[in-house]
Design a protein around this motif. Structure first.
Motif, PDB file in Angstrom:
ATOM      1  N   CYS B 100       0.674  -1.193   0.116  1.00 48.97           N
ATOM      2  CA  CYS B 100       0.117  -0.157   0.145  1.00 48.97           C
ATOM      3  C   CYS B 100       0.802   1.257   0.258  1.00 48.97           C
ATOM      4  O   CYS B 100       0.305   2.236  -0.532  1.00 48.97           O
ATOM      5  CB  CYS B 100      -0.969   0.048   1.188  1.00 48.97           C
ATOM      6  N   CYS B 103       3.750   2.882   4.661  1.00 50.01           N
ATOM      7  CA  CYS B 103       4.909   2.590   5.479  1.00 50.01           C
ATOM      8  C   CYS B 103       6.169   2.801   4.817  1.00 50.01           C
ATOM      9  O   CYS B 103       7.267   2.782   5.267  1.00 50.01           O
ATOM     10  CB  CYS B 103       5.079   1.304   6.264  1.00 50.01           C
ATOM     11  N   CYS B 133       4.732  -2.240   9.382  1.00 53.87           N
ATOM     12  CA  CYS B 133       3.957  -2.534   8.172  1.00 53.87           C
ATOM     13  C   CYS B 133       2.895  -3.528   8.259  1.00 53.87           C
ATOM     14  O   CYS B 133       3.153  -4.553   8.803  1.00 53.87           O
ATOM     15  CB  CYS B 133       5.343  -3.168   7.030  1.00 53.87           C
TER      16      CYS B 133
HETATM   17  S1  FES Z   1       3.180  -1.596   2.668  1.00 55.68           S
HETATM   18 FE1  FES Z   1       1.207  -1.245   3.482  1.00 55.68          FE
HETATM   19  S2  FES Z   1       1.782  -0.887   5.451  1.00 55.68           S
HETATM   20 FE2  FES Z   1       3.611  -1.333   4.615  1.00 55.68          FE
END
Ligand code: FES
Ligand code: FES
Lengths: 758, 158
Positions: B100, B103, B133
């Protein structure tokens, strides 16, 4: 406690050499923006003249609002304030049922329920002002547990506080339990709530005027937000535009929930004459007020022949739905349809219900009810193996489904399947048998560190349940750009699962052009068709297949109308044909609409038929140590073997499994939602413990590829699967390490281990 | 009550009028317009807001802006030089270290700090233990960092 970082190439077992894009690992479409910090999440967007909104929430679980006072010390005249009275249309969230208000009108049903909204250009001042809103209540008696809800003493919903019930019947278990020479085993299991804990909290921005409403936000399902806002403003579809921003994780927590903050921001903007309003939850508010995984209590009763043949199975599961229905009936449905596991059994009953309590509504979370019923059954199988004196894997092998068998729903297993192969692969990779032996020997020594290994066997149905996909009636499209490239049009959001990339690979493969020639339109209800929500492990399998079909049509169109050769072409020829077409015909879009695969029938009345078109199958093995001096569990190794049809992008698919396993290990071992008056108390990352690098073991992922005829290039859904298997494997391994003492509720915390050893 | 505060931001001088106790995270995002640094918790637990302060890893949500006075601040935006990605960024792309992505900027900063000084922690796990993460289960992140460290040791990019 240093542990090696494993070398984990993702292993797979099929040949994809006939493909150019599918099965390869191209860089993710959006990863350059993400690694450079350029990707724009909702809180990274600025809006001219923006107001910052905050939500006044109830601090009692049930009661009536007597009075709201805006206390002095704050320049209230500068604020925009909204209560239920200001709502222009219907004060109700349009979801499955219209039972939840956007803002409390009369009766408060749970803690942290939205009562009023305030907004001001100065963020700091809004926060201060929030502490100056005093709400006086008349409290009413509330209920917080499943037992209280079902006791009949405080009915707040329908006649019995039950939102929804399901029943599955195959054969008749009752007489089997009184047969001679059988072994009857009963157990009660509990799975606790879990916070999705996407690292980006919920957030939205909105501009709302009588001419229309526009919402930007962190979300999984733009069209859910659109649907939710229509009655609120009495506006038609085309006047409500919802635009996805890069979303920092969802896991179900941004499936139905974002409709609430979206409506709140829009109401504030409406009242403020169309000024933009942003509502970004801080971590505490997000954990306090938003949805969690449904807690679930399950009773399992089985009858086995002495040789381990499963003769009868009864499952009775009750989920706490919280104070409004939201999605509980569908979560319960999926839980019901995963409660019988991958086993062949002639006599099965499954009874499930979701009940009302005065808790904030529980909601969607990866797995969607399935992890809650898979945990009890799998742990029960281990307890049974223990009682019968049969090795757990042998008990499973005796009872697994084979091609031609029927599930409890009567669904006949028609596709090729090899659960046995998956189980054996997992045993080999984890050195299961060898470790059971060596761990047993080790545990006889005086060492305070005890070792355990356990496995789980399970499936996950991909796509919406039963006739769900038919009702969704999804459409996905492709657009030819003037440059002769192709743009994907779907409502499916990239929330980390890699959908922009896997969709592009599928389209590139179907059009026989390079992956780089495909782009993805950001999901925006004004631009993309409604291809259904980004949930239920459906995005790659269902929407991907729509795109593959659209790509076939697009290619045929270019062959027919723009001189693309029928006998093969290079990227440049495609580009020329496509841009010639765009020049001549203007914007060209090709859409494909969902068609149910042949032979899929489902009866909602009797809960029989093909609940899912495709199942992913898996066996997970957890190897761990329990320290009897600290009662800490440390997972040492984790093997995840699964069959998910064709793997479109091995690195992305592997990442989904690894991330899901880690999240499920959290649920099994660390993530303890402490409830008081129905609401979470430990609303900080200091006291709600997520797995960190220090707690996450090497996770070794193996794919068996068995192409599914109705998925794009054979793909099935896989995003939720890894949430299902780890908890029972952990609980089984913990029991092994404790010499057969089973802890039948999760999370398994040190205090639970201490308790059972007493 | 604002004050004039100056520091070096990604190699260039930066001056702004901010409340001295304003979180460095907010100053970077709101006043300097660098939104690559993220907020996941606001209490020093998640690492999404990781930046370098005089080369040291800090959680910018826990640092009052006045503490940056006269110092060097490096954010994720500062890792790109002349349009070229840092090898760590490159390897996060190649190895699937970002899902996503929320983080990711903080994770990459922590990873770069470790790669620059592998003696600063016992191992990669320890070095990244302050960065949460929720998506990856960390495996792809380790692969990314390992690859980047190999590359960095060859090219000596620091
Ligand atoms: S890639 Fe989504 S929180 Fe680490
Ligand atoms: S936002 Fe700074 S550590 Fe989480």
């Amino acid at each position: 406690m240093s542990r090696a970082v494993s070398d984990t190439p993702i292993r797979r077992s099929s040949d994809t050499s006939q493909f150019k894009s599918v099965g390869k690992n191209p860089p993710r479409k959006e990863s350059r923006e993400k690694v450079t910090g350029k990707a724009k999440y909702i809180d990274d967007l600025t809006f001219e003249g923006c107001l910052y909104g905050k939500t006044v929430r109830s601090t009692i679980p049930r009661g009536k609002i007597k009075k709201i006072t805006f206390e002095p010390g704050v320049p209230w005249e500068e604020f925009t304030v909204v209560t239920a009275k200001d709502i222009p249309g219907k004060n109700v969230v349009a979801l499955i049922e219209m039972d939840q208000p956007f803002l409390v009108e009369t009766e408060i049903r749970h803690m942290a329920e939205p009562i009023a909204l305030i907004a001001h250009p100065d963020k700091g001042l809004v926060e201060k002002a929030l502490t100056k809103v005093r709400v006086e209540y008349e409290e009413l008696p509330a209920i917080f547990t499943i037992d209280e809800s079902l006791s009949g003493r405080n009915i707040q919903r329908g006649r019995d506080n039950v939102f929804k019930k399901y029943h599955i019947q195959k054969g008749d278990p009752a007489p089997v339990f009184s047969r001679p020479a059988i072994v009857v085993i009963e157990g009660e299991y509990w799975t606790g709530p879990q916070e999705q804990l996407y690292i980006e909290p919920n957030g939205v921005a909105a501009v709302a005027t009588p001419d229309g409403v526009t919402v930007w936000g962190s979300m999984q399902c733009p069209f859910y937000v659109q649907k939710g806002l229509k009655p609120l403003f009495n506006l038609p579809d085309d006047k409500i535009r919802v635009i996805y921003c890069v979303t920092g994780g969802g896991f179900g927590g941004k499936e139905e929930y974002p409709t609430l903050p979206a409506a709140h921001a829009a109401l504030l903007s409406w009242k403020a004459g169309g000024r933009p309003v942003k509502i970004i939850y801080d971590r505490m508010e997000d954990m306090w007020a938003t949805t969690k995984r449904h807690p679930c209590r399950t009773r399992v009763k089985t009858a086995f022949a002495k040789d381990g043949k499963l003769l009868a199975l009864q499952v009775d599961a009750t989920m706490d739905g919280g104070a409004y229905l939201t999605l509980s009936s569908v979560v319960l449905s999926r839980g019901t349809l995963h409660a019988f596991g991958p086993y062949a059994c002639d006599h099965v009953t499954i009874d499930t219900r979701a009940v009302f309590t005065n808790s904030p509504p529980y909601g969607a979370f990866r797995g969607f009810g399935a992890p809650q019923t898979i945990f009890p059954l799998e742990l029960h199988m281990d307890r049974a193996a223990d009682r019968l004196g049969i090795e757990p894997h042998e008990l499973r092998l005796k009872n697994i489904l084979h091609k031609g068998d029927t599930m409890a729903t009567g669904q006949k297993m028609e596709d090729e399947m090899d659960i046995e192969g998956i189980l054996k692969k997992a045993m080999t990779e984890s050195r299961y048998l060898e470790k059971r032996k060596s761990h047993r020997e080790h545990n006889r020594t005086a060492s305070p560190v005890k070792k355990g290994i356990g496995l789980s066997l399970f499936f996950h149905g991909a796509g919406f349940t039963g006739s769900g996909e038919v009702f969704l009636d999804s459409r996905a499209g492709l657009e030819i750009t003037p440059a002769g490239t192709v743009r994907i049009l779907t409502a499916n959001t990239e929330i980390g699962q890699g959908s922009f990339t896997t969709h592009s690979q599928i389209v590139a493969e179907a059009l026989r052009i390079p992956y780089e020639m495909i782009e993805v339109a950001p999901p925006d209800t004004a631009v993309v068709p409604n291809s259904g929500p980004t949930v239920a492990s459906r995005t790659c399998m269902i929407v991907g297949e729509l795109l593959r079909r659209a790509a076939d049509d697009l290619r045929d169109l270019l062959i027919r109308s723009s001189g693309l050769s029928n006998n093969g072409y290079g990227p440049d020829e495609f580009r020329r044909a496509a841009s010639a077409h765009a020049e001549k015909n203007g914007v060209t879009r090709v859409y494909a609409k969902y068609k149910p695969p042949a032979g899929i029938h489902w009866d909602d009345q009797t809960y029989t038929g093909s609940a899912y078109g495709a199942y992913a199958w898996a066996c997970y093995v957890c190897d761990l140590e329990t320290d009897l001096t600290t009662y800490q569990v440390e997972v040492k190794d984790f093997v995840a073997v699964q069959e998910v049809g064709r793997v479109i992008h091995p690195v992305i698919a592997g990442g989904q499994i690894e991330g899901g396993v880690a999240q499920a290990l959290g649920w099994a071992l660390y993530e303890n939602v402490v409830l008081k008056q129905g609401v979470m108390q430990n609303t900080q990352l200091t006291n709600y413990i997520l797995p960190t690098t220090a707690d996450t073991p090497p996770i070794r992922v193996f794919f068996y590829e068995n192409p599914y005829p109705n998925g794009p290039y054979g793909a099935k859904g896989l995003g939720e699967l890894p949430m299902d298997g780890p908890a029972p494997a952990v609980a089984s391994a913990v029991a092994f390490s404790l010499g057969g003492k089973f802890i039948s509720s999760i999370p398994i915390l040190p205090e639970n281990i201490c308790e059972i050893l007493k | 009550m604002t004050a004039k505060i100056s520091f070096t931001l990604n190699g260039k001088p930066w001056t702004g009028n901010v409340h001295p106790l304003k979180r460095l995270l907010d100053t970077l995002r709101e006043d300097a317009g660098l939104t690559g640094t993220k907020e996941g918790c606001g209490e020093g637990e998640c690492g999404a807001c990781t930046v370098f302060l005089d080369g040291q890893v800090v959680m910018s949500c826990m640092v009052p802006t006045c503490q940056a006075e006269g110092k060097k601040v490096t954010t994720i935006e500062g890792l790109v030089s002349d349009g070229d990605l840092h090898p760590m960024q490159d390897c996060f792309i190649q190895e699937g270290g970002a899902q996503c992505g929320i983080c990711t900027p903080g994770m990459i900063m922590a990873a770069v700090a470790y790669a620059n000084d592998p003696d600063s922690a016992e191992d990669m796990r320890e070095a990244l233990a302050g960065n949460l993460c929720r998506c990856t289960g960390y495996t792809r992140i380790y692969e990314s960092v390992k690859k980047a460290m190999e590359k960095m040791s060859v090219s000596e990019i620091r």
